[in-house]
Design an enzyme around this catalytic site. Structure first.
Site, PDB file in Angstrom:
ATOM      1  N   LYS A 178     -10.000  -4.984  -6.919  1.00 23.59           N
ATOM      2  CA  LYS A 178     -10.616  -3.654  -7.001  1.00 23.59           C
ATOM      3  C   LYS A 178      -9.598  -2.602  -7.426  1.00 23.59           C
ATOM      4  O   LYS A 178      -9.898  -1.726  -8.213  1.00 23.59           O
ATOM      5  CB  LYS A 178     -11.118  -3.234  -5.608  1.00 23.59           C
ATOM      6  CG  LYS A 178     -12.474  -3.691  -5.259  1.00 23.59           C
ATOM      7  CD  LYS A 178     -12.906  -3.060  -3.948  1.00 23.59           C
ATOM      8  CE  LYS A 178     -12.042  -3.431  -2.775  1.00 23.59           C
ATOM      9  NZ  LYS A 178     -12.212  -4.771  -2.244  1.00 23.59           N
ATOM     10  N   LYS A 188      -4.053 -10.337 -11.509  1.00 20.15           N
ATOM     11  CA  LYS A 188      -4.899 -10.763 -10.396  1.00 20.15           C
ATOM     12  C   LYS A 188      -6.150  -9.883 -10.349  1.00 20.15           C
ATOM     13  O   LYS A 188      -6.057  -8.663 -10.487  1.00 20.15           O
ATOM     14  CB  LYS A 188      -4.106 -10.600  -9.081  1.00 20.15           C
ATOM     15  CG  LYS A 188      -4.921 -10.959  -7.849  1.00 20.15           C
ATOM     16  CD  LYS A 188      -4.326 -10.420  -6.556  1.00 20.15           C
ATOM     17  CE  LYS A 188      -5.427 -10.450  -5.501  1.00 20.15           C
ATOM     18  NZ  LYS A 188      -5.186  -9.759  -4.293  1.00 20.15           N
ATOM     19  N   LYS A 225       0.841  -1.205   0.000  1.00 23.29           N
ATOM     20  CA  LYS A 225       0.000   0.000   0.000  1.00 23.29           C
ATOM     21  C   LYS A 225       0.867   1.242   0.000  1.00 23.29           C
ATOM     22  O   LYS A 225       0.586   2.206  -0.716  1.00 23.29           O
ATOM     23  CB  LYS A 225      -0.962  -0.023   1.182  1.00 23.29           C
ATOM     24  CG  LYS A 225      -2.033  -1.081   0.961  1.00 23.29           C
ATOM     25  CD  LYS A 225      -3.243  -0.901   1.827  1.00 23.29           C
ATOM     26  CE  LYS A 225      -4.342  -1.839   1.355  1.00 23.29           C
ATOM     27  NZ  LYS A 225      -4.659  -2.901   2.324  1.00 23.29           N
TER      28      LYS A 225
END
Ligand code: ADP
Ligand code: TRP
Length: 321
Positions: free
Chosen positions: A193, A190, A110
């Protein structure tokens, strides 16, 4: 045997969520005492809009029930309806080494993607450990990307037991289903979202069809053989078609003479049929006002009774009160 898992209410469910986590969890509800919850505390690290969060929680609850979560078998609840978990999380924080959290891939990913982390995001795995340990869970079905968080959970439990007494917390096992460890998205990466390549479980017919027909393929001419490896169409078809149907599609790839448009149509038909029952169930749930909230409240009462006992035991062991 107690089985536990959670899903964050961060958006509508996609095929990756379903085949990676939900389907295995749904199968396990018949093999033990399942506790499944909506991780709304966790999603506060990413969603800071009360209306959006409430809508996401409701949609996830409806979708989970529509997919076959049986509230007679499984305890289904909202994480935040059991606030004791935040107290346990705090206590676990005090035995968790900082470097263990700094090493977590999902946190590092992240940050690498440019997110400015809040401290909730940093200590996210500790709250997850509390989720698992507070219910004395034996087995935790999760997608592959959560594997490290389960290792952190086990480490934290071991540290607690070393500090405060053997047997204080039960050491859980992860259950990762290897054959669907990574569900591919419409672009071959993959499904996620964050990549914008998802196929939703409950999308309307037209947009869903459009998405399937837009799956990225190479430019092999119709007559020529086509690659099976790395093909999102074949990979997704394997999840929803019978083994004979999959064998036929593979044969047609290798022999040539069938175009990608055809393969996409076959995928679309199986996919639409696969979720037909869930769509009906969903409509039925929507027609019963109050039903979803009743299920969640009932689940919360059962979960909370277990959680309170664990927290009481831990408070005593560490010297609080
Ligand atoms: P997203 O990547 O879309 O943000 P989440 O991180 O919210 O999805 O994932 C929720 C659950 O679904 C996790 O248990 C995760 O392992 C599983 N999952 C998500 N995407 C996939 C995928 N493409 N293949 C397999 N499992 C997945
Ligand atoms: N971190 C998990 C995810 O993103 C959700 C989660 C929170 C969870 N607490 C949990 C999963 C406890 C299993 C057990 O998918």
């Amino acid at each position: 045997m107690r089985i536990l898992s959670g899903l964050q209410p961060t958006g509508r469910l996609h095929l990756g969520n379903y085949f990676g986590m939900m389907q295995p969890a749904l199968q396990l509800q018949h093999e033990g005492e399942a506790f499944y919850f909506i991780a709304d505390y966790h999603s506060l690290t990413a969603i800071q809009d009360a209306k959006v969060l409430r809508e996401n929680v409701r949609n996830l609850a409806i979708d989970f029930l529509a997919c076959g979560l049986d509230p007679e078998k499984a305890v289904f609840f909202r994480q935040s309806d059991v606030p004791e978990v935040t107290e346990l999380s705090w206590i676990l924080n005090t035995v968790t080494p900082m470097p263990m959290l700094e090493n977590c891939h999902s946190y590092k990913d992240k940050i690498a993607n440019g997110i400015t982390p809040n401290s909730g995001l940093f200590t996210y795995p500790v709250l997850m450990a509390a989720d698992i340990l507070i219910y004395d869970s034996d087995l935790v079905p999760v997608g592959k990307d959560q594997k490290q968080h389960l290792e952190v959970t086990r480490d934290i439990a071991v540290k607690m037991n070393l500090a405060y007494g053997e047997g204080l917390l039960k050491i859980p096992q992860a259950r990762i289903r290897e054959e669907t460890a990574v569900v591919l998205g419409t672009d071959g990466r993959k499904m996620s979202k964050s990549y914008g390549n998802t196929i939703g479980l409950f999308e309307d017919e037209k947009p869903l069809k459009k998405k399937i027909m837009a799956i990225v393929t190479d430019s092999t001419p119709v007559d020529e053989p086509k690659p099976i490896e790395g093909s999102s169409i074949v990979a997704l078809y394997r999840l929803v078609a019978t083994s004979e149907e999959v064998a036929a599609m593979e044969r047609d790839h290798l022999s040539g003479g069938v175009g990608y448009g055809d393969f996409k149509k076959r995928l679309w038909e199986k996919l639409w049929g696969f979720f037909a029952e869930a769509r009906e169930k969903r409509a039925e749930i929507l027609s019963k006002p109050g039903y979803v909230e009743d299920v969640l409240q009932d689940g919360a009462a059962k979960a909370r009774a277990v959680a309170k006992k664990t927290v009481e035991r831990v408070r005593k062991a560490v010297g609080l009160g």
